[in-house]
Scaffold this active site. Sequence first.
Site, short mmCIF file in Angstrom:
data_model
loop_
_atom_site.label_atom_id
_atom_site.label_comp_id
_atom_site.label_asym_id
_atom_site.label_seq_id
_atom_site.Cartn_x
_atom_site.Cartn_y
_atom_site.Cartn_z
N ILE A 121 2.94 -11.24 -15.10
CA ILE A 121 3.81 -10.23 -14.49
C ILE A 121 3.65 -10.18 -12.98
O ILE A 121 4.34 -9.42 -12.30
CB ILE A 121 3.54 -8.83 -15.09
CG1 ILE A 121 2.06 -8.45 -14.95
CG2 ILE A 121 3.96 -8.78 -16.54
CD1 ILE A 121 1.72 -7.07 -15.48
N GLY A 122 2.75 -10.99 -12.44
CA GLY A 122 2.56 -11.03 -10.99
C GLY A 122 1.76 -12.25 -10.58
O GLY A 122 0.99 -12.79 -11.37
N GLY A 124 -0.37 -14.02 -7.08
CA GLY A 124 -0.85 -13.96 -5.70
C GLY A 124 -1.53 -15.25 -5.32
O GLY A 124 -1.54 -16.22 -6.10
N ASN A 125 -2.10 -15.27 -4.12
CA ASN A 125 -2.78 -16.48 -3.65
C ASN A 125 -4.05 -16.76 -4.43
O ASN A 125 -4.42 -17.92 -4.63
CB ASN A 125 -3.11 -16.34 -2.16
CG ASN A 125 -1.87 -16.34 -1.30
OD1 ASN A 125 -0.84 -16.86 -1.69
ND2 ASN A 125 -1.97 -15.74 -0.12
N PHE A 126 -4.72 -15.72 -4.87
CA PHE A 126 -6.01 -15.89 -5.53
C PHE A 126 -5.99 -15.49 -7.00
O PHE A 126 -6.92 -15.81 -7.72
CB PHE A 126 -7.08 -15.07 -4.81
CG PHE A 126 -7.55 -15.66 -3.52
CD1 PHE A 126 -8.74 -16.36 -3.46
CD2 PHE A 126 -6.80 -15.54 -2.36
CE1 PHE A 126 -9.19 -16.92 -2.27
CE2 PHE A 126 -7.23 -16.09 -1.17
CZ PHE A 126 -8.42 -16.79 -1.13
N ALA A 127 -4.96 -14.77 -7.42
CA ALA A 127 -5.00 -14.23 -8.78
C ALA A 127 -3.61 -14.15 -9.39
O ALA A 127 -2.60 -14.11 -8.70
CB ALA A 127 -5.62 -12.83 -8.76
N VAL A 129 -1.55 -11.72 -12.30
CA VAL A 129 -1.62 -10.47 -13.06
C VAL A 129 -0.88 -10.72 -14.37
O VAL A 129 0.29 -11.10 -14.38
CB VAL A 129 -0.98 -9.30 -12.29
CG1 VAL A 129 -1.10 -8.02 -13.12
CG2 VAL A 129 -1.65 -9.12 -10.94
N LYS A 144 -5.98 -8.71 -14.06
CA LYS A 144 -5.95 -9.54 -12.86
C LYS A 144 -6.94 -10.68 -13.07
O LYS A 144 -8.15 -10.44 -13.22
CB LYS A 144 -6.32 -8.70 -11.63
CG LYS A 144 -5.85 -9.24 -10.31
CD LYS A 144 -6.07 -8.18 -9.21
CE LYS A 144 -5.53 -8.65 -7.88
NZ LYS A 144 -5.72 -7.61 -6.83
N ASP A 238 -3.58 -0.35 3.66
CA ASP A 238 -2.40 -1.16 3.36
C ASP A 238 -1.42 -0.39 2.48
O ASP A 238 -0.89 -0.92 1.50
CB ASP A 238 -2.81 -2.47 2.68
CG ASP A 238 -1.72 -3.54 2.78
OD1 ASP A 238 -0.84 -3.42 3.66
OD2 ASP A 238 -1.74 -4.49 1.97
#
Length: 468
Positions: A121-122, A124-127, A129, A144, A238
């Site tokens: 569902i997601g 990222g650069n490192f993980a 989801v 994650k 953030d």
Amino acid sequence: MYKSFFDNQDQGFWSPRKIINNCLPIIEGRFYVPTKSVDQYDLISLKLQGKCLIMKDGSTEIYADIENACLIRMEQQGICLIKNQIEFQLYGSNVDDFFINLKQYCLQSDFQSKYHLLSVIGQGNFAKVIKARNKHNLAENAVKVFDKSSFSLLSDRSALVKEIHILRQLSHSNIIQLHEVFETKTQIYLVFDYLSGGDLTNFINTQQLITEEQAKLIMMELLNALLYMHSKGIFHRDIKPQNLLLRKKGQITDLVIADLGLADYYRRDGKYMFTRCGTPGYVAPEILLDYPYDFKVDIYSLGALLYVMLTGKPLFKGATEQETVQLNTDNNLDFSNTSLSKPCIDLLNNMLNKNPLFRYSISQCKTHEWFQLDTQPIFIRLRHSMKSKLQFNLDLNSEDSSPSSPKKSQKLFKIKTNLLSPRLSGSSTSSFERQCQKSRITCKTEPSEQKSTFNKLKLSKQRQSQKY
């Protein structure tokens, strides 16, 4: 046994140095612990206070920081803790309570036996989801998943360790909750609640703009969540729409603050793992100017978020990322082209003050007059058939409708019409006008205005962070 991602070989397991956790309750019991002799056990007293395991050895106490120790449930009512490649085992009839509390701070290794991964569902650069299902209670979770091989830099590893540590300190209904952490030979799993509503960016892109009345509920929840976070000495750094998740689809007033990859503990010396970080358009100017900063950086980001929610467009938008950063740094505010109420503009000016000394605190925001005034617009929808609809948006924020207006006997509303069937516009509008005349309401119709689309800022990030 593989070497843990979290091990520090310069440290052992036990230490004479006390770990202070005065605010946490103590769980204690007597357990059998193996001795150096084969098949020999000593009955000793153990206490668990947060992440501190306390063992009484004669007349003295020794301490172990069990955070990120590997936790293994053993047969015959036993628990094994492994940290820095040192094992400690304990056995007893009351290990269940210890195990439940140890899970909050320790790492487990049997992820596959407890969760079934469903769909990504997601990313990222490192993980990644991934939506997952708990095999025991069938509850849905968001997991994650980190590939340990992607952490080639020591700073990246330290950042993940800090993020996990901060997440464990927080328990608030409007902050993402970390439940368990698992580590295998190749991966690390962080288990969270599954929130099905998507992030705030998706809501703004696909739905009508958020009203000031809705924004008040949202802002009060976020202010309370930040107040709780700041009371722990933590700032987020953030806050932005992408990091605010809806617990359920369409429930805009039930938001959860997520992604604490840039969160840190406030330090007077300003020495942070990431000092200059955040997302252009939401970053407090003092961060971009390399000035010392404190918790008020979150207030600035929250002010920028409020503007986006109410207008559907970013506070600062340049042709390039660098231009956006420069506009963000200059902080020249202009609300003249908005339809925001005067109290709302006043609150925004104070939350977005370039000088943090004069920027509002959380308590000042919460007591601002904007939260006290009723600025809610009225939405009237007349259904003519299954295929057509006439929608009116009555703007109560016009000057003539204000409490201080000299025209007390007459209210002026602006009506924005969205006609799906133009053939019905004549009769429907006149019918509505007749109702207005009976209520002594003067109406002005305006052409339909298409909602502006929120432009998602595209950033190049290193581990969920933006460095300038």
